[in-house]
Design a protein around this motif. Sequence first.
Motif, PDB file in Angstrom:
ATOM      1  N   PHE A 113     -10.515  -1.747  -2.710  1.00  0.00           N
ATOM      2  CA  PHE A 113     -10.060  -1.543  -1.337  1.00  0.00           C
ATOM      3  C   PHE A 113      -8.602  -1.986  -1.230  1.00  0.00           C
ATOM      4  O   PHE A 113      -8.233  -3.071  -1.676  1.00  0.00           O
ATOM      5  CB  PHE A 113     -10.913  -2.358  -0.345  1.00  0.00           C
ATOM      6  N   SER A 114      -7.767  -1.106  -0.644  1.00  0.00           N
ATOM      7  CA  SER A 114      -6.353  -1.459  -0.454  1.00  0.00           C
ATOM      8  C   SER A 114      -5.838  -0.932   0.883  1.00  0.00           C
ATOM      9  O   SER A 114      -4.654  -0.681   1.036  1.00  0.00           O
ATOM     10  CB  SER A 114      -5.508  -0.897  -1.599  1.00  0.00           C
ATOM     11  N   GLY A 115      -6.769  -0.712   1.797  1.00  0.00           N
ATOM     12  CA  GLY A 115      -6.363  -0.185   3.095  1.00  0.00           C
ATOM     13  C   GLY A 115      -5.962   1.275   3.034  1.00  0.00           C
ATOM     14  O   GLY A 115      -5.231   1.753   3.906  1.00  0.00           O
ATOM     15  N   GLY A 116      -6.410   2.003   2.010  1.00  0.00           N
ATOM     16  CA  GLY A 116      -6.040   3.414   1.865  1.00  0.00           C
ATOM     17  C   GLY A 116      -4.695   3.628   1.210  1.00  0.00           C
ATOM     18  O   GLY A 116      -4.158   4.743   1.218  1.00  0.00           O
ATOM     19  N   PRO A 296      -6.198  -6.312   3.717  1.00  0.00           N
ATOM     20  CA  PRO A 296      -6.326  -7.002   2.426  1.00  0.00           C
ATOM     21  C   PRO A 296      -6.498  -6.025   1.272  1.00  0.00           C
ATOM     22  O   PRO A 296      -6.849  -4.860   1.467  1.00  0.00           O
ATOM     23  CB  PRO A 296      -7.573  -7.864   2.615  1.00  0.00           C
ATOM     24  N   THR A 297      -6.241  -6.543   0.091  1.00  0.00           N
ATOM     25  CA  THR A 297      -6.477  -5.785  -1.134  1.00  0.00           C
ATOM     26  C   THR A 297      -7.574  -6.486  -1.927  1.00  0.00           C
ATOM     27  O   THR A 297      -7.487  -7.689  -2.176  1.00  0.00           O
ATOM     28  CB  THR A 297      -5.202  -5.706  -1.988  1.00  0.00           C
ATOM     29  N   VAL A 298      -8.606  -5.721  -2.279  1.00  0.00           N
ATOM     30  CA  VAL A 298      -9.745  -6.270  -3.005  1.00  0.00           C
ATOM     31  C   VAL A 298      -9.808  -5.612  -4.378  1.00  0.00           C
ATOM     32  O   VAL A 298      -9.759  -4.381  -4.494  1.00  0.00           O
ATOM     33  CB  VAL A 298     -11.069  -6.043  -2.251  1.00  0.00           C
ATOM     34  N   THR A 299      -9.917  -6.446  -5.418  1.00  0.00           N
ATOM     35  CA  THR A 299      -9.936  -5.955  -6.784  1.00  0.00           C
ATOM     36  C   THR A 299     -11.162  -6.483  -7.498  1.00  0.00           C
ATOM     37  O   THR A 299     -11.500  -7.670  -7.401  1.00  0.00           O
ATOM     38  CB  THR A 299      -8.684  -6.405  -7.542  1.00  0.00           C
ATOM     39  N   ALA A 300     -11.857  -5.600  -8.208  1.00  0.00           N
ATOM     40  CA  ALA A 300     -13.019  -5.989  -9.013  1.00  0.00           C
ATOM     41  C   ALA A 300     -12.668  -5.845 -10.487  1.00  0.00           C
ATOM     42  O   ALA A 300     -11.902  -4.958 -10.877  1.00  0.00           O
ATOM     43  CB  ALA A 300     -14.222  -5.118  -8.672  1.00  0.00           C
ATOM     44  N   GLY A 301     -13.237  -6.754 -11.296  1.00  0.00           N
ATOM     45  CA  GLY A 301     -12.954  -6.678 -12.712  1.00  0.00           C
ATOM     46  C   GLY A 301     -14.147  -7.097 -13.557  1.00  0.00           C
ATOM     47  O   GLY A 301     -15.027  -7.815 -13.093  1.00  0.00           O
ATOM     48  N   ALA A 324     -11.762 -10.278  -6.500  1.00  0.00           N
ATOM     49  CA  ALA A 324     -10.646 -11.020  -5.936  1.00  0.00           C
ATOM     50  C   ALA A 324     -10.067 -10.273  -4.753  1.00  0.00           C
ATOM     51  O   ALA A 324     -10.062  -9.034  -4.709  1.00  0.00           O
ATOM     52  CB  ALA A 324      -9.562 -11.241  -6.997  1.00  0.00           C
ATOM     53  N   GLY A 325      -9.614 -11.030  -3.767  1.00  0.00           N
ATOM     54  CA  GLY A 325      -8.998 -10.430  -2.585  1.00  0.00           C
ATOM     55  C   GLY A 325      -7.721 -11.146  -2.232  1.00  0.00           C
ATOM     56  O   GLY A 325      -7.556 -12.337  -2.500  1.00  0.00           O
TER      57      GLY A 325
END
Length: 455
Positions: A113-116, A296-301, A324-325
Amino acid sequence: MKRNALCASLIALALAGNILAAAETPNTEMREPQAVLTLDEARKLALASSSSLASLGLSKDSAVIDERLQRYESLPSVALSASSSITAPGTAAVSVSDSAQLALAASATQTVFSGGKNTVLASIDRLSSSIAREAARAGYFSVLDSIDAAWYALQEAYATKESAEASISAYGISLEIAKARLDIGAVSVTDYLEAESNAEAARATAGQANRDVMIYSRKVASLTGLDRLPATERADFSGYEPLVSLFSALSDADADALVEKIREASLANNPDLAAARLAREKSAKQVSLSACAYLPTVTAGVSTGLNYTALDGLSDPQVKVSLAGSLSLDAWVTRASVDKAKIAEKQSDAALGEAGRKLDMDLATAIYGCVAEARSIVSSAKALEYAEKHYENKLELYKLASASVNDLSDAASLVSANRGALIKARYALLSSLSTVRSLGAFDSDDAVLAAMTLK
């Protein structure tokens, strides 16, 4: 005096007959076949040799690659790493070989997710590549405009040169007759000098026209990438006669209707206007992109790895999953970025409006010009026909000593002026049609002629 006038007339008639006979003698050298460059071939050569068009093509290719790279940004980021280490010998009981370690790790990271932001960036890159395509299309028609302008200027110079040479022939007849009369005392020295002055003025005009031919020949050669310009095909105006007849008969209301008809096609096809529309849309996307910083920016790893040591051997692989966000708290910075993007959006909106107004004005100017030039062609052709008959009449009277050198000069000047007006009107019409083709982004000259009707 009557006998002198009669003798002078007989001499003049003989000289005129000799001059006309010489003019009618076929020139076999000019009839030898040679390579002739056509306008279509010149256009192809100009397009192929244009460095600006090639540069625009490369810009378009670069924009397409940028679009492809942005698509890759939406894919997971995958990394593989390997490392090894040994411990330098010291006081410890472990040897160097026992301290050897090997590690292998693999990881994958994905922004969930990065707000588009990624979607907006992809849209912006697609618009950028589309703008580059329209810029290349505009460059294509710009090259055609340049070669057409140079080509028609060259053809007009050729026609003007031929007209000047015809004037030289006409004034030459007058000069020969004046010389014959001067020899027998039938005219004054002043009249003879006037005839000689007219002949020299015609030669000067021809010299200027020849200079224009040389200049525009070099320009066409430069645009086409040729070292030396071959013979060029002359314009055939017979194919434009129906269009000239149509335009010359149009009322002001009909001309307005024609402008509106071509305008509709131009609004849909004009590359500059299309690029301005895309730039306006791109600036709106930039506002959305700047606003994405509020979210916010959400990153999965996910990562895993293998470790090997000389003492313990191969360890069991472990898989780690992370989420992580992050959120920027500098809202004032984001706000300033959004405001700046909105200003750019207003500027692009104004540029789009200006592009539309410029297209309307240029198109109306070109089409009204076609109508005016068609009317000028008709009137100039009629005036030239009258002037030529008037000159023939004055020439006969001059041969019979019933008209002065000044009378014949005025008649010849009238022929030259009307022939020049006809030449200018014809090539101005062709130039205006070329402008309409570029503004409407028509595929060919035939498409322009087909569209330039009220049906």
